[in-house]
Write a protein that holds these residues in place. Structure first.
Motif, PDB file in Angstrom:
ATOM      1  N   ASN A  29      32.539  34.756  42.716  1.00 11.94           N
ATOM      2  CA  ASN A  29      33.598  33.966  43.329  1.00 11.94           C
ATOM      3  C   ASN A  29      34.116  32.958  42.316  1.00 11.94           C
ATOM      4  O   ASN A  29      33.525  32.769  41.247  1.00 11.94           O
ATOM      5  CB  ASN A  29      33.072  33.229  44.568  1.00 11.94           C
TER       6      ASN A  29
ATOM      7  N   TYR B 226      37.075  29.711  45.800  1.00  7.62           N
ATOM      8  CA  TYR B 226      37.639  30.896  46.454  1.00  7.62           C
ATOM      9  C   TYR B 226      36.547  31.944  46.599  1.00  7.62           C
ATOM     10  O   TYR B 226      35.790  32.211  45.666  1.00  7.62           O
ATOM     11  CB  TYR B 226      38.791  31.470  45.626  1.00  7.62           C
ATOM     12  N   GLN B 227      36.470  32.520  47.795  1.00  8.37           N
ATOM     13  CA  GLN B 227      35.472  33.547  48.097  1.00  8.37           C
ATOM     14  C   GLN B 227      36.170  34.864  48.388  1.00  8.37           C
ATOM     15  O   GLN B 227      37.095  34.927  49.197  1.00  8.37           O
ATOM     16  CB  GLN B 227      34.624  33.125  49.297  1.00  8.37           C
ATOM     17  N   MET B 228      35.737  35.929  47.706  1.00  4.61           N
ATOM     18  CA  MET B 228      36.375  37.229  47.865  1.00  4.61           C
ATOM     19  C   MET B 228      36.045  37.877  49.201  1.00  4.61           C
ATOM     20  O   MET B 228      35.035  37.568  49.829  1.00  4.61           O
ATOM     21  CB  MET B 228      35.897  38.183  46.751  1.00  4.61           C
ATOM     22  N   GLU B 229      36.926  38.802  49.586  1.00  6.73           N
ATOM     23  CA  GLU B 229      36.625  39.659  50.722  1.00  6.73           C
ATOM     24  C   GLU B 229      35.560  40.681  50.320  1.00  6.73           C
ATOM     25  O   GLU B 229      35.309  40.914  49.134  1.00  6.73           O
ATOM     26  CB  GLU B 229      37.884  40.401  51.179  1.00  6.73           C
ATOM     27  N   GLN B 230      34.945  41.287  51.300  1.00  3.20           N
ATOM     28  CA  GLN B 230      33.930  42.302  51.026  1.00  3.20           C
ATOM     29  C   GLN B 230      34.561  43.483  50.287  1.00  3.20           C
ATOM     30  O   GLN B 230      35.677  43.901  50.584  1.00  3.20           O
ATOM     31  CB  GLN B 230      33.292  42.783  52.326  1.00  3.20           C
TER      32      GLN B 230
ATOM     33  N   HIS C 172      35.762  43.592  47.390  1.00  2.15           N
ATOM     34  CA  HIS C 172      36.751  43.186  46.402  1.00  2.15           C
ATOM     35  C   HIS C 172      36.026  42.538  45.227  1.00  2.15           C
ATOM     36  O   HIS C 172      34.912  42.036  45.385  1.00  2.15           O
ATOM     37  CB  HIS C 172      37.756  42.192  46.990  1.00  2.15           C
TER      38      HIS C 172
ATOM     39  N   ASN D 277      40.696  45.761  44.827  1.00  8.90           N
ATOM     40  CA  ASN D 277      40.242  46.011  46.187  1.00  8.90           C
ATOM     41  C   ASN D 277      39.266  47.184  46.221  1.00  8.90           C
ATOM     42  O   ASN D 277      38.842  47.692  45.181  1.00  8.90           O
ATOM     43  CB  ASN D 277      41.436  46.257  47.119  1.00  8.90           C
ATOM     44  N   SER D 278      38.899  47.609  47.409  1.00  4.86           N
ATOM     45  CA  SER D 278      37.910  48.682  47.557  1.00  4.86           C
ATOM     46  C   SER D 278      38.387  50.007  46.985  1.00  4.86           C
ATOM     47  O   SER D 278      37.580  50.883  46.678  1.00  4.86           O
ATOM     48  CB  SER D 278      37.544  48.857  49.034  1.00  4.86           C
TER      49      SER D 278
ATOM     50  N   HIS E  24      41.946  29.499  52.307  1.00  2.00           N
ATOM     51  CA  HIS E  24      42.684  30.064  53.436  1.00  2.00           C
ATOM     52  C   HIS E  24      44.152  30.310  53.094  1.00  2.00           C
ATOM     53  O   HIS E  24      45.019  30.192  53.962  1.00  2.00           O
ATOM     54  CB  HIS E  24      42.589  29.137  54.650  1.00  2.00           C
TER      55      HIS E  24
ATOM     56  N   GLU F 255      45.237  32.991  50.647  1.00  2.00           N
ATOM     57  CA  GLU F 255      45.346  34.161  49.772  1.00  2.00           C
ATOM     58  C   GLU F 255      46.590  34.984  50.092  1.00  2.00           C
ATOM     59  O   GLU F 255      46.875  35.293  51.248  1.00  2.00           O
ATOM     60  CB  GLU F 255      44.102  35.032  49.910  1.00  2.00           C
TER      61      GLU F 255
END
Length: 478
Positions: free
Chosen positions: A207, A222-226, A228, A248-249, A265, A267
């Motif tokens: 992150n 900042y924290q990434m989405e799963q 990512h 991304n995935s 909050h 992005e």
């Protein structure tokens, strides 16, 4: 007629004056229309900072310069006497460039600085371990990542943030937790944003973390989405936006925008409609950035202009059929960041931490059928043992004096020493640092309530404590 000796002395002084004027004029002359960039042959693997164990160095890369008014002229190679060179960062006056380089193929990476006017170079670091990802700090200093071989076998190797003077003196370690840090960027407000990833007791996603240049007040930015992962460092725009590249995935690499005022909050994906991959970006003109971009089905990254406001990819600025064009930076003068005052006092061996209420959490249970276990104790966990266990005050507050520059985590316990919440992410406090928190896993956008915690009416609890009479007997997760 002057006497011969007097006349010769006059000529020498006059020559020195003209020489000094010439040198000063050369130094102040702006380097307009210049873009420096990293050039690399062959396939370029994206920097996957989620791995955490090592940086994917751009071996055999070189730093080149182009004049945007004469794009068809041959590139000017700036690092021809190095086996590898990358990560260019321009000084605030636009006259110098930091970069990381290998002098020879088997050398470790070191940090160098180049005078862009005469191409003279000086080596800044002289380490036995790799030093990479430099950036300028105010006050004639720089921050960079240095490879550290840990004494603890549980954490084999990591990259720790360091700072030093531009002549390599006054080396100072910045981070102290079992995490690895890459791709530092110094923001205009003075803090350092870097990609950080916890390595122990298990690896966690990378992150963006932010801190002061002395390592104090480190926190999540900042924290990434799963699924990512971050593939570039952060770039700051004049309008308060922070840009970077994230995959991304599906391994699609896009430009992401964050608001500096609300990074957790805000992005926005700026290039979701553009096919192809981005590698790195940096500020250019107005709302435009320089982007290293590879169109879909293309073999190499080229240099493009991207408009952040319209989200349109412009014409190629430079491309060739044999090399990837990466890490492009426009040479220009920019505002010097604020030089933040430091509270660190190396003569002090401890730091202070206060918490308002350990039972205050970001998400409270909504199912009334689930019993609510209220914590009454705090456990401070070190790398391989418990550093302290103590009862909190009636309002859930605690106040501790902890050994500085020592990594620790916190978890809450009930009266029977059962874990209620935890453990937290790794923390450390610098010598003489003072920090406060609202609760455990609280909303990071909240500010503390205007109340005085009961704990601060007493002396702080020392950590580690001399003797743990009430310590729970449990095996820590390794």
């Amino acid at each position: 007629m002057f006497p011969k000796n007097t006349f010769n002395s006059y000529l020498i002084v006059l020559a020195m004056c003209f020489g000094a004027i010439g040198m000063h004029s050369c130094k102040q002359k702006p380097l307009t229309h210049m873009i420096v960039m990293t050039q690399n042959k062959g396939d370029v693997e994206s920097r996957d900072y989620s791995k955490g164990d090592k940086l994917q160095y751009m071996s055999g890369s070189r730093i080149v310069a182009m004049n945007t008014t004469t794009p068809n002229e041959p590139l000017d190679e700036l690092t021809s006497d190095f086996y590898s060179a990358c990560s260019p960062k321009i000084s605030y006056d636009g006259n110098f460039m930091l970069f990381a380089a290998q002098k020879n193929q088997d050398d470790v990476w070191q940090i160098w600085e180049m005078n862009l006017h005469n191409k003279k170079k000086k080596q800044i670091t002289s380490s036995d371990h790799n030093c990479i990802d430099p950036d300028y700090l105010p006050g004639e200093r720089l921050v960079f990542s240095k490879e550290v071989k840990n004494k603890d076998p549980k954490v084999d190797t990591e990259f720790t943030l360091f700072s030093c003077n531009l002549d390599g003196s006054n080396l100072a370690q910045v981070t102290y937790d079992p995490s690895t840090y890459f791709a530092s960027t110094v923001l205009s407000e003075g803090r350092v944003i870097a990609i950080g990833k916890e390595l122990w007791p298990e690896e966690k996603p990378a992150n963006f973390m932010i801190m002061r240049p002395d390592g104090t007040k480190k926190e999540l930015f900042y924290q990434m989405e799963q699924d990512h992962y971050i593939t570039s460092g952060a770039t700051e725009m004049n309008n308060g936006r922070i840009l970077f590249v994230e995959a991304n995935s599906n391994n699609q690499k896009d430009l992401i925008s964050l608001s500096y005022n609300r990074p957790l909050h805000s992005e926005e994906n700026l290039t979701s409609e553009i096919k192809g991959d981005f590698h790195a970006i940096s500020p250019y003109h107005d709302n435009k950035v320089l982007s290293s971009y590879r169109p879909e089905n293309a073999l190499h990254f080229a240099l493009y202009e991207f408009d952040v406001e319209s989200r349109e990819l412009g014409r190629p600025i430079y491309e060739d059929g044999e090399n990837n064009i990466l890490e492009a930076v426009f040479v220009q003068k920019k505002q010097r960041p604020r030089k933040l005052p430091s509270e660190v006092d190396l003569n002090v061996k401890t730091a202070l931490l206060v918490c308002q209420d350990i039972n205050f959490q970001y998400s409270q249970p909504t199912d009334s059928t689930i019993p609510a276990f209220k914590a009454s104790k705090m456990e401070v966990l070190g790398i391989d043992s418990t550093m302290a266990v103590f009862k909190t005050e009636k309002d859930g507050s605690f106040y501790i004096k902890i050994q500085a520059d020592t990594p620790f985590r916190l978890q809450t316990l009930d009266d029977n020493n059962n874990v209620v919440k935890g453990p937290s992410s790794w923390m450390y406090l610098r010598p003489n640092e003072r920090r406060g928190c609202i609760g455990c896993h609280e909303n990071r956008e909240l500010v503390p309530g205007n109340v005085q915690p009961l704990a601060v009416t007493k002396e702080p609890i020392p950590v580690p404590t001399p003797k743990q009479m009430d310590a729970p007997k449990r095996e820590l997760k390794m």
